[in-house]
Design an enzyme around this catalytic site. Structure first.
Site, mmCIF file in Angstrom:
data_model
loop_
_atom_site.group_PDB
_atom_site.id
_atom_site.type_symbol
_atom_site.label_atom_id
_atom_site.label_comp_id
_atom_site.label_asym_id
_atom_site.label_seq_id
_atom_site.Cartn_x
_atom_site.Cartn_y
_atom_site.Cartn_z
ATOM 1 N N HIS A 36 0.808 -1.218 0.000
ATOM 2 C CA HIS A 36 0.000 0.000 0.000
ATOM 3 C C HIS A 36 0.840 1.267 0.000
ATOM 4 O O HIS A 36 0.324 2.363 -0.246
ATOM 5 C CB HIS A 36 -0.994 0.004 1.176
ATOM 6 C CG HIS A 36 -0.360 0.205 2.512
ATOM 7 N ND1 HIS A 36 -0.052 -0.827 3.370
ATOM 8 C CD2 HIS A 36 0.004 1.344 3.162
ATOM 9 C CE1 HIS A 36 0.461 -0.349 4.484
ATOM 10 N NE2 HIS A 36 0.510 0.963 4.380
ATOM 11 N N ASP A 91 0.133 -7.691 1.137
ATOM 12 C CA ASP A 91 0.503 -6.296 1.381
ATOM 13 C C ASP A 91 2.017 -6.130 1.448
ATOM 14 O O ASP A 91 2.544 -5.448 2.336
ATOM 15 C CB ASP A 91 -0.157 -5.762 2.660
ATOM 16 C CG ASP A 91 -0.051 -4.244 2.761
ATOM 17 O OD1 ASP A 91 0.111 -3.587 1.720
ATOM 18 O OD2 ASP A 91 -0.115 -3.708 3.891
ATOM 19 N N SER A 148 4.695 2.344 7.907
ATOM 20 C CA SER A 148 4.380 1.173 7.094
ATOM 21 C C SER A 148 5.586 0.713 6.280
ATOM 22 O O SER A 148 6.237 1.512 5.597
ATOM 23 C CB SER A 148 3.219 1.496 6.144
ATOM 24 O OG SER A 148 2.048 1.775 6.865
#
Length: 464
Positions: free
Chosen positions: A196, A226, A309
């Site tokens: 993402h 992911d 992230s």
């Protein structure tokens, strides 16, 4: 002697204010005028030497003040009121005591305090002036320089080891831009991050802890896990991070997270492993489920925020045990929803990340383990129910697939995977994807009210 009141002449130091009325009580005779020749005989009749009756003459002639009284009346000030014995009420004189003079005790104390304050202020000002004008250098006490080294398993030691291998990614897309984190996998310049972070990226810039920035290219990505891999070229001195084993992680183990929350590069936070095997789903913005990621996650209370992230979650030996991927915030409809970390962060286990990264580097795609069945995602009971129909009217159990070979039938409810209970379809997918294609699993199936155990060997499907 005759019974009559004899009035003595008033003393000469008595006087009335000039112009005041002659106020007397009835029956009190007026004072007799004093003359130098007046005499009082033994009978009480006063006559002068000429044989004239003094009282008769006084009655016939106008009253005149004696020279002595007239002199005193002229000498007394017009505004001064003297004691008058013939007045209605004598003037009262109050003795107020002796007039106190000099300072009282409180005045002395106040004067002393004021003097002390003034002297202190002057002294302080003079001292500051002397200090500023003095050539002597002012130096406050301070601890000496100590050994800058830290124990390798301390947070500072772990950070010092890992920071050279952690990078910040600045991504520009067609409609938006963002920031994320990644870490170096090998000397060839491969960097692991979240899908993402780089999804729909047109430009990717990688910044190292030294501040050097270079352009990176996308190698491959997988939305189901992911995870994504990018690569930099022409960079020397890369410091790949050591990969640990997420199977060795226990609840309570200390961990360190490194990332760029809100574009604050090289931010280090610390915490513990709060739980393992947490079923976490993320994504789903496209609506068709193609972008949903299923993660059998490590839970940590190390603060993780937007921008973390893709960053590494490190154990006490500075080995990567997870890839920071998601946080749990308050509900979106909660007016007091907190956007940052509330101590619920989730990381993809490194064992899963390692396998996916290897496949992405090798082929640009990752494979997913499957059992070859279509699940009824609307089922609200306990467990994962196999649907009656598949997509486009196809059978819910793929003919010749792993599930069909294991004996799974439509309507079966899978309640356990390798003895671990599952409570829904998402959790079953997460448990399966935590393994590799070809791994054997034991499924507990509820059919017609009876439980039975089935063995299945996982198949493989290409991811997105």
């Amino acid at each position: 002697m005759a019974d009559r009141q004899q009035t003595e002449p008033a003393p000469q130091w008595w006087s009335r204010p000039e112009g005041t009325a002659d106020s007397r009580h009835d029956g009190v005779p007026a004072p007799r005028p004093e003359t130098a020749d007046a005499e009082v005989d033994g009978d009480g009749d006063g006559k002068d030497e000429g044989g004239r009756n003094g009282a008769a003459e006084q009655a016939a002639a106008p009253a005149q003040e004696t020279p002595a009284r007239e002199t005193l009346a002229q000498e007394a000030p017009a505004h001064e009121v003297r004691y008058d014995p013939w007045g209605e009420q004598p003037l009262q004189v109050v003795d107020r005591g002796r007039d106190r003079r000099g300072f009282r005790l409180w005045q002395v104390a106040a004067l002393a305090a004021g003097t002390a304050l003034l002297a202190g202020g002057i002294g302080g000002y003079v001292g500051v002036l002397a200090e500023r004008q003095s050539s002597t250098r002012l130096e406050l006490p301070q601890a000496a320089v100590a050994d800058k080294g830290r124990a390798p398993d301390s947070v500072a030691g772990i950070a010092a080891t890992a920071l050279p291998g952690v990078v910040t990614l600045h991504v520009r897309g067609a409609k938006s831009s963002g920031t994320g984190t990644g870490f170096v996998l090998d000397p060839q310049g491969h960097i692991l991050t979240n899908n993402h972070v780089v999804a729909d990226a047109k430009e990717i810039a990688v910044t190292f802890s030294t501040g050097e920035s270079v352009t990176a290219e996308l190698v491959g990505r997988d939305s189901g896990y992911d995870l994504a891999v990018v690569k930099v070229s022409g960079v020397r001195g890369l410091r790949p991070l050591s990969l640990g084993n997420s199977e060795n992680v226990k609840v309570g183990d200390p961990v360190v997270a490194i990332g760029a929350p809100f574009d604050l590069s090289n931010t280090v936070t610390a915490g513990i492993i709060s739980a393992t095997g947490r079923p976490v789903t993320a994504g789903g913005d496209k609506g068709d489920g193609s972008d949903i990621s299923y993660v059998d996650a490590l839970q940590t209370d190390a603060p993780i925020n937007p921008g973390n992230s893709g960053g590494p979650l490190l154990d006490a030996r500075a080995h990567v045990v997870g890839i920071n991927s998601a946080i749990r915030g308050a509900d979106k409809d909660d007016p007091d929803r907190q956007g940052g970390s509330i101590g619920l962060g989730f990381a993809i286990p490194i064992n899963q990340g390692k396998r996916v990264a290897e496949e992405l580097i090798a082929t640009g795609h990752a494979t997913h383990p499957v059992i070859g069945v279509t699940l009824d995602m609307d089922y609200t009971g306990d467990g994962a129910r196999v649907g009656d129909k598949g997509e486009d009217g196809k059978p819910s159990v793929t003919a010749g697939g792993p599930g069909a070979r294991a004996g799974i039938k439509p309507g079966d409810v899978i309640t356990k995977v390798d003895g671990q209970r599952v409570r829904g379809g998402d959790e079953l997918i997460i448990k399966i994807r935590a393994h590799r294609p070809g791994d054997p699993l034991t499924l507990t199936v509820l059919r017609d009210g009876r439980e039975r155990t089935l063995g299945v060997v996982l198949g493989s499907a290409n991811g997105s």
